[in-house]
Enzyme design. Sequence first.
Site, short mmCIF file in Angstrom:
data_model
loop_
_atom_site.label_atom_id
_atom_site.label_comp_id
_atom_site.label_asym_id
_atom_site.label_seq_id
_atom_site.Cartn_x
_atom_site.Cartn_y
_atom_site.Cartn_z
N ASN A 140 73.91 97.14 85.14
CA ASN A 140 74.15 95.74 85.50
C ASN A 140 74.92 95.08 84.36
O ASN A 140 74.40 94.90 83.26
CB ASN A 140 72.80 95.04 85.73
CG ASN A 140 72.93 93.57 86.05
OD1 ASN A 140 73.72 92.85 85.46
ND2 ASN A 140 72.12 93.11 86.99
N GLY A 170 75.96 92.03 83.74
CA GLY A 170 75.42 90.78 83.20
C GLY A 170 74.24 91.04 82.28
O GLY A 170 74.12 90.44 81.21
N GLU A 221 65.45 106.43 90.03
CA GLU A 221 64.81 105.63 91.07
C GLU A 221 63.62 104.91 90.47
O GLU A 221 62.80 105.51 89.77
CB GLU A 221 64.35 106.53 92.22
CG GLU A 221 63.84 105.75 93.41
CD GLU A 221 63.46 106.65 94.57
OE1 GLU A 221 62.87 106.13 95.53
OE2 GLU A 221 63.74 107.86 94.52
N ASP A 224 63.15 95.83 82.51
CA ASP A 224 62.85 95.60 83.92
C ASP A 224 62.44 94.15 84.01
O ASP A 224 61.60 93.68 83.24
CB ASP A 224 61.76 96.53 84.46
CG ASP A 224 61.81 96.57 85.98
OD1 ASP A 224 62.90 96.82 86.53
OD2 ASP A 224 60.78 96.34 86.63
N SER A 225 63.08 93.45 84.90
CA SER A 225 62.83 92.02 84.96
C SER A 225 62.95 91.54 86.39
O SER A 225 63.52 92.22 87.25
CB SER A 225 63.82 91.27 84.07
OG SER A 225 65.15 91.64 84.38
N TYR A 237 69.16 85.35 90.32
CA TYR A 237 68.52 84.14 90.86
C TYR A 237 68.76 82.89 90.01
O TYR A 237 68.16 81.85 90.26
CB TYR A 237 67.00 84.37 90.97
CG TYR A 237 66.60 85.44 91.95
CD1 TYR A 237 66.37 85.13 93.30
CD2 TYR A 237 66.44 86.76 91.56
CE1 TYR A 237 65.98 86.10 94.21
CE2 TYR A 237 66.06 87.74 92.46
CZ TYR A 237 65.83 87.41 93.79
OH TYR A 237 65.46 88.37 94.69
N LYS A 288 71.83 79.09 77.82
CA LYS A 288 70.78 79.77 78.59
C LYS A 288 70.02 80.81 77.77
O LYS A 288 68.79 80.90 77.85
CB LYS A 288 71.42 80.43 79.82
CG LYS A 288 70.48 81.35 80.59
CD LYS A 288 71.27 82.24 81.56
CE LYS A 288 70.46 83.44 81.97
NZ LYS A 288 71.23 84.42 82.76
#
Length: 197
Positions: A14, A16, A44, A73-74, A158, A179
């Site tokens: 990812n 970002g 996985e 992991d978030s 999100y 942020k």
Amino acid sequence: MNRLSGRLVVASHNAGKVREIAALLAPLGVDAISAGELGLPEPEETETTFVGNAALKARAACEASGLPALADDSGLEVFALGGDPGVYSARWAGGQRDFRLAMQRVWDELYARGGHDRSARFVCVLALASPGEATRCFEGEARGTIVWPPRGDRGFGYDPIFQPLGHDRTFGEMSHDEKLPLTHRAHAFEKLLAALA
């Protein structure tokens, strides 16, 4: 492990997330390289907790690369939804990772429950795996409120529907530099850096 030096694999594809983690790793002076850049497969995520998935990803990247690896992991936990989407935050976005759909689903499910309690938190667990050493985990959170409609086109995931406590803008309306110190990831990094100090 008391310190980090040299190369470190950021166990994520990812962009970002990799960018945020690389910025947070900067004080350590390590050379961060993503699992994607190394062509490592994404394991996985079969665990049911943030700790379990973070550790799984860190160990997989460490074993595949022979280098220390840091995995994150978030996800977003909405209290009125019993903690959903939680560890399934990315899966709510579907195979195309369309977070507009995921945000709409969060709102639809909140609305179906009356929409009165919009409290939520972002959770991040960092797992640090190094060859021949036990994996260590560090958890951070950012508490806030779900807003609708989404606001802002910055950040990722999100961010446009999450307004952190004490602020009148969503993560999606804030610059990266505004942020970052407020995030669940930054709070987890504070614990990791303290452990390595």
